[in-house]
Design an enzyme around this catalytic site. Structure first.
Site, PDB file in Angstrom:
ATOM      1  NE  ARG A 142      -1.647   5.933  -1.786  1.00 11.95           N
ATOM      2  CZ  ARG A 142      -1.635   4.627  -1.963  1.00 11.95           C
ATOM      3  NH1 ARG A 142      -1.088   4.132  -3.064  1.00 11.95           N
ATOM      4  NH2 ARG A 142      -2.166   3.815  -1.072  1.00 11.95           N
ATOM      5  CD  GLU A 183      -5.480   6.413  -9.385  1.00  7.89           C
ATOM      6  OE1 GLU A 183      -6.123   5.554  -8.725  1.00  7.89           O
ATOM      7  OE2 GLU A 183      -4.240   6.471  -9.384  1.00  7.89           O
ATOM      8  CG  HIS A 241      -3.890   2.599  -8.382  1.00  2.00           C
ATOM      9  ND1 HIS A 241      -4.306   3.726  -7.720  1.00  2.00           N
ATOM     10  CD2 HIS A 241      -3.118   1.919  -7.486  1.00  2.00           C
ATOM     11  CE1 HIS A 241      -3.821   3.737  -6.490  1.00  2.00           C
ATOM     12  NE2 HIS A 241      -3.103   2.644  -6.322  1.00  2.00           N
TER      13      HIS A 241
END
Length: 333
Positions: free
Chosen positions: A240, A269, A289
């Protein structure tokens, strides 16, 4: 029991649930194009008259759960049920089950692939070749893109749960030395050395982050730790972004205080200007991601969820690691 499933689920797993619990209504979010929002999920629960829900990314808010207080369980096919109002479900005595480690293999494989790619300058070499820079008789590529082997490196894990341990299993035979920081975990193997956080950053050739986002971990990795890293060390974050103070990482990369970084997560994002500043650096290998994005992950989460439901409802076992809101055990006793 009538179970509404909006998470991707393979056919065999659907058949297993149907044989055990009765009626299954399968409405996966992927053909819908996005996760179901609050109102859509409420309407879907009403339309199907579901008595339980297995979700992945849908917005299982306080309003949704309060509207259906008699749900027998909520299954979340994720490691962290951040899309579910856990406290509301707990107040209503609704057990929530998650699927920890569903993506452990996927993330571990990506770690190995990207770490080797950075060490061997694979991306730069590919770009050089595609640019048609290979001249007759030249040894430019052999000299320019000569890299390092993963073998012999010391890898330090910050957080040593399922993903960190899966990586350790993979790389120990390269061989690599494994050390870790995790206040909640003792070493599962004598070959893995438990250390302080500062020792991991100071002595590791590769520092890999595997932390959840909590009040204690937000911005936990900052300049005070990054400054301890070796000049030729690599920083990896496939967990994260919030656990790393990105301004401090950016400063270390801009001033070449570390060799480079491998990143799969970002503060924003889609990325903002600062994120892209990091992404575009030549000594950063950045992916969007996708470390946990494999088709097999969906198979894993269905199998993990089914096993948890079998133990809870059929075998009567209540002490499950997949039970998110363990407080309901106290409320039920």
């Amino acid at each position: 029991m009538r179970i509404l499933i909006t998470a991707p689920y393979h056919e065999k797993a659907l058949e297993q649930l149907q044989a055990t619990f009765g009626e299954i209504i399968y409405r996966p979010w992927k053909p819908h194009g996005r996760a179901y929002n609050e109102q859509e999920l409420k309407a879907l629960l009403a339309d199907t008259q579901a008595e339980a829900l297995i979700t992945e990314h849908d917005h299982v808010t306080e309003e949704v759960i309060s509207a259906y207080p008699d749900l027998q369980f909520i299954g979340v096919c994720r490691g962290t049920p951040s899309n579910v109002a856990v406290s509301t479900a707990t107040e209503l005595d609704i057990p929530i089950f998650n699927t920890p480690a569903r993506n452990a293999q996927a993330v571990a494989e990506m770690f190995v692939a990207n770490t080797i790619s950075l060490l061997r300058h694979t991306m730069a070499g590919c770009a050089w070749l595609q640019g048609e820079n290979w001249e007759a008789g030249a040894h430019t590529s052999y000299l320019q893109f000569k890299g390092n082997e993963l073998a012999g490196r010391t890898i330090g894990m910050v957080g040593f749960g399922a993903i960190g341990q899966r990586i350790a299993e993979m790389v120990r035979c390269f061989p690599c030395d494994i050390q870790f920081y995790d206040p909640f975990m003792e070493s599962p193997d004598p070959a893995y050395k438990k250390m302080t956080l500062e020792e991991v950053f100071t002595t590791s050739d590769i520092v890999s982050v595997h932390l959840p986002v909590t009040e204690q971990t937000i911005n936990m990795i900052d300049a005070s730790l990054i400054s301890l890293m070796k000049p030729d060390a690599i920083f990896v974050n496939t967990a994260r972004a919030a656990v790393v103070k990105r301004e401090d990482l950016l400063d270390a990369l801009e001033n070449k205080r570390i060799r480079g970084a491998i990143l799969d997560v970002f503060d924003h994002e889609p990325p903002d200007e600062t994120d892209y500043k990091i992404i575009h650096m030549p000594h950063v290998l950045a992916t969007p991601h996708i470390a946990g994005a494999t088709f097999e992950v969906e198979d894993h989460h269905a199998d993990i969820m089914n096993a948890a439901l079998q133990k809870w409802f059929v075998e009567g076992k209540k002490e499950l690691k997949q039970l998110v809101n363990k407080d309901i055990l106290t409320l039920q006793s």
